[in-house]
Design an enzyme around this catalytic site. Sequence first.
Site, PDB file in Angstrom:
ATOM      1  N   CYS A   2       6.243 -12.652  -9.116  1.00 34.35           N
ATOM      2  CA  CYS A   2       6.903 -13.552 -10.059  1.00 34.35           C
ATOM      3  C   CYS A   2       8.049 -14.306  -9.381  1.00 34.35           C
ATOM      4  O   CYS A   2       8.687 -13.789  -8.462  1.00 34.35           O
ATOM      5  CB  CYS A   2       7.489 -12.770 -11.218  1.00 34.35           C
ATOM      6  N   ARG A  27       4.198 -17.535  -3.408  1.00 38.61           N
ATOM      7  CA  ARG A  27       4.374 -16.093  -3.570  1.00 38.61           C
ATOM      8  C   ARG A  27       3.256 -15.464  -4.395  1.00 38.61           C
ATOM      9  O   ARG A  27       3.109 -14.252  -4.403  1.00 38.61           O
ATOM     10  CB  ARG A  27       5.714 -15.815  -4.259  1.00 38.61           C
ATOM     11  N   TRP A  74       3.263 -13.131 -12.209  1.00 36.28           N
ATOM     12  CA  TRP A  74       2.157 -12.391 -11.591  1.00 36.28           C
ATOM     13  C   TRP A  74       1.992 -11.162 -12.479  1.00 36.28           C
ATOM     14  O   TRP A  74       2.868 -10.288 -12.530  1.00 36.28           O
ATOM     15  CB  TRP A  74       2.529 -12.004 -10.160  1.00 36.28           C
ATOM     16  N   ASN A  98      11.531 -10.527 -13.661  1.00 37.90           N
ATOM     17  CA  ASN A  98      10.681 -10.076 -12.542  1.00 37.90           C
ATOM     18  C   ASN A  98      10.814  -8.569 -12.460  1.00 37.90           C
ATOM     19  O   ASN A  98      11.936  -8.061 -12.509  1.00 37.90           O
ATOM     20  CB  ASN A  98      11.180 -10.627 -11.196  1.00 37.90           C
ATOM     21  N   GLY A  99       9.703  -7.876 -12.279  1.00 40.20           N
ATOM     22  CA  GLY A  99       9.778  -6.423 -12.112  1.00 40.20           C
ATOM     23  C   GLY A  99       9.107  -5.702 -13.253  1.00 40.20           C
ATOM     24  O   GLY A  99       8.320  -6.283 -14.015  1.00 40.20           O
ATOM     25  N   GLU A 474      -6.299  -5.299  11.185  1.00 39.60           N
ATOM     26  CA  GLU A 474      -5.713  -6.568  10.758  1.00 39.60           C
ATOM     27  C   GLU A 474      -6.809  -7.623  10.537  1.00 39.60           C
ATOM     28  O   GLU A 474      -6.768  -8.381   9.563  1.00 39.60           O
ATOM     29  CB  GLU A 474      -4.671  -7.020  11.795  1.00 39.60           C
ATOM     30  N   LYS A 478      -7.453  -9.432   6.954  1.00 43.16           N
ATOM     31  CA  LYS A 478      -7.375 -10.893   6.796  1.00 43.16           C
ATOM     32  C   LYS A 478      -8.645 -11.408   6.145  1.00 43.16           C
ATOM     33  O   LYS A 478      -8.621 -12.218   5.235  1.00 43.16           O
ATOM     34  CB  LYS A 478      -7.193 -11.521   8.193  1.00 43.16           C
ATOM     35  N   GLU A 481      -8.917 -10.383   2.406  1.00 44.04           N
ATOM     36  CA  GLU A 481      -7.959 -10.994   1.479  1.00 44.04           C
ATOM     37  C   GLU A 481      -8.239 -12.478   1.218  1.00 44.04           C
ATOM     38  O   GLU A 481      -8.048 -12.949   0.106  1.00 44.04           O
ATOM     39  CB  GLU A 481      -6.504 -10.740   1.876  1.00 44.04           C
ATOM     40  N   HIS A 497     -18.714   8.975  13.069  1.00 45.90           N
ATOM     41  CA  HIS A 497     -18.325  10.066  12.168  1.00 45.90           C
ATOM     42  C   HIS A 497     -18.519   9.687  10.706  1.00 45.90           C
ATOM     43  O   HIS A 497     -17.938  10.299   9.816  1.00 45.90           O
ATOM     44  CB  HIS A 497     -16.870  10.472  12.455  1.00 45.90           C
ATOM     45  N   LYS A 596       2.548 -13.190  -2.235  1.00 47.54           N
ATOM     46  CA  LYS A 596       3.127 -13.247  -0.894  1.00 47.54           C
ATOM     47  C   LYS A 596       4.186 -12.167  -0.711  1.00 47.54           C
ATOM     48  O   LYS A 596       4.317 -11.579   0.335  1.00 47.54           O
ATOM     49  CB  LYS A 596       3.751 -14.637  -0.679  1.00 47.54           C
TER      50      LYS A 596
HETATM   51  C1  AGP Z   1      -0.821 -10.068   4.755  1.00 49.29           C
HETATM   52  O1  AGP Z   1      -1.798 -10.994   5.019  1.00 49.29           O
HETATM   53  C2  AGP Z   1      -0.692  -9.645   3.396  1.00 49.29           C
HETATM   54  N1  AGP Z   1      -0.674 -10.704   2.495  1.00 49.29           N
HETATM   55  C3  AGP Z   1       0.164  -8.432   3.098  1.00 49.29           C
HETATM   56  O2  AGP Z   1      -0.525  -7.331   3.603  1.00 49.29           O
HETATM   57  C4  AGP Z   1       1.632  -8.370   3.593  1.00 49.29           C
HETATM   58  O3  AGP Z   1       1.659  -8.281   4.980  1.00 49.29           O
HETATM   59  C5  AGP Z   1       2.344  -7.166   2.934  1.00 49.29           C
HETATM   60  O4  AGP Z   1       2.343  -7.340   1.555  1.00 49.29           O
HETATM   61  C6  AGP Z   1       3.740  -6.943   3.453  1.00 49.29           C
HETATM   62  O5  AGP Z   1       4.571  -8.026   3.166  1.00 49.29           O
HETATM   63  P1  AGP Z   1       5.955  -8.203   3.892  1.00 49.29           P
HETATM   64  O6  AGP Z   1       5.658  -8.420   5.336  1.00 49.29           O
HETATM   65  O7  AGP Z   1       6.573  -9.387   3.254  1.00 49.29           O
HETATM   66  O8  AGP Z   1       6.734  -6.944   3.689  1.00 49.29           O
END
Ligand code: AGP
Length: 601
Positions: A2, A27, A74, A98-99, A474, A478, A481, A497, A596
């Site tokens: 949010c 965000r 959000w 927010n929260g 990673e 990527k 997501e 395994h 974000k």
């Molecule tokens: C990365 O592509 C993601 N969107 C997510 O995993 C992100 O890295 C994670 O939420 C941590 O965010 P930060 O680096 O702002 O703490």
Amino acid sequence: MCGIVGYIGKNDSIKPVIEGLSRLEYRGYDSAGISYKESSDIITLKKEGKLDNLKSEIKKHNINSKIAIGHTRWATHGEVNDVNAHPHQNELFAIVHNGIIENADRIKSELSSKYSYKSQTDTENFLNLLTSKYEKLNDVRSAVLETFKEIEGNSAFVVMCKLTNKLWAIKRSAPLVCGIDAATRDLYISSDPYALVGFANKIYFPQNEVLCECDPSKVNDEIQFFELDGSASHRYELQKKDLNLNVSEKGIYEHYMLKEIHEQPTLIKSLVDYYTTGEGLESLKSIDNKFKRVHIAACGTALHAGYLVKNFLEKENKVPVQIDFASEFRYRNPLLSSDELGVFISQSGETADTLACQELCSESKLKTLSIVNVEGSTLFRDCNYNLLIKAGVEIGVASTKAFTQQVLVGLILSKYLKNELNNDDFKNELSSLSSKVNEVLDRKDEIKQIANEIYNKNGFIFTGRGDHYPIALEGALKLKEIAYVHAEGYAAGELKHGPISLIDENMVNIALVTPDLFDKTFSNAQEVKARKGIMVIVGTENNEQLSNIADYYFGLDYSGLSSTKPVLTNVVLQLLSYYIAKLKGTDIDKPRNLAKSVTVE
Ligand code: AGP
């Protein structure tokens, strides 16, 4: 997640609030709304979906207002729709939040017989509680303070009242800033200083449970701070220097993600200067390096960077490192001792779980260090030492350049602790890395071609060993997501395994077969090939063994690279995910359901 923006001043309130909300779009959000005061009425407009929907609604009204609050939501409590969108309003107040209000059910059971609830949100509990407090106290400031005292959980609120021309803001472990334009004396509030760039030139960071009261009629004293008991508060920081928060544009690129991937060669170069000659060196020098053990906690991509930082510190500096998902660390009662160092890696510096880990370490008397992008973020302000990653604003939800910079700052820390930061070998390696990343970018059509061949397959398994295991994790993160496909990252030796049972002619294995542990990783790739998996190999170039088993082969020249090889490999995976997502037609910069900055646990 949010976003909050508020304005109160002499000018049109809608423009800065909407501009601020658009800056916070990156965000992640699913609805947006605005409340503004006109004469002595509060009018609220809110719309499910993109901010454009709200903008179209606003255009239907001929607004003349000098006070407004806006919000991008959000969803946490209640589905995504117009009613659940913020602000929430009744006859007296409009609020944004927010929260999460953790005791929402209890408040509702006490108030629902007297006050109506229109939405499914937890936020309306604050609104109704505020109204009930105001009915008793007849003073908005006291009512906000009394209400906030009863709210459990981490939240930020902004309140507007029909009866007065002021705004109030208060938070607990959630980001919130307020600011002033020193020339016009216009006042601003936001959950992110980025929304205020170009509007406010003096930004205040209130601490937890400090109320900010914005009152433009108080000449030269327009923002005042109060403790929960109503006394004046000095628990806030005024921004000490200009924050490095330039507004980012997409320029020639179709997406921010692509632009941010392309920024990496330049950022790598300037990072070296920053840490060898600039302010960065001072921040390294400030670290008390007599720690016995390191604890790293982070989330998502930042955690993957942390795995590499752990490898550097253990291999090069012989310091034992414990690493955890921040969401696990905070609840597993870790054994902490004051002669240890807590390291927290984060792009935003506002990730709720990571902040909680920092707090936990601080309470146990550990010194804490951030590897962080956003200067002035909560993590930055709460840590004893800060190593900025200098990635500039990262808008794409999928973190790319921040990962690269986080890994390199970890490496720089390790080299500094070994007294090798100024060694020519290291500087040459980083300069060579920057050129090699450029070469990969120049070969993006080859990656696009591979994406064309595999984008419609059922699933993707990324494998790697050693420093390439975090890159496998990673790469998979990527891809899932932004392309919404099932992808997993595995240590190559772990396949047999269990996960190898998934391999068939529809399963893609993105195998990272690089000079480190080449033979071992190559034989793992052969095991997949023997089971008819589709083999994409990213790794050592011009290798016949690899070209013989690969369906698609992207070779990399790792000459001159030592610890930074994984960073180079990762750029290929960033582009591969990008092109697969593009072929799938997803919303690359703002993938569904994601935020974000994850400010709730
Ligand atoms: C990365 O592509 C993601 N969107 C997510 O995993 C992100 O890295 C994670 O939420 C941590 O965010 P930060 O680096 O702002 O703490």
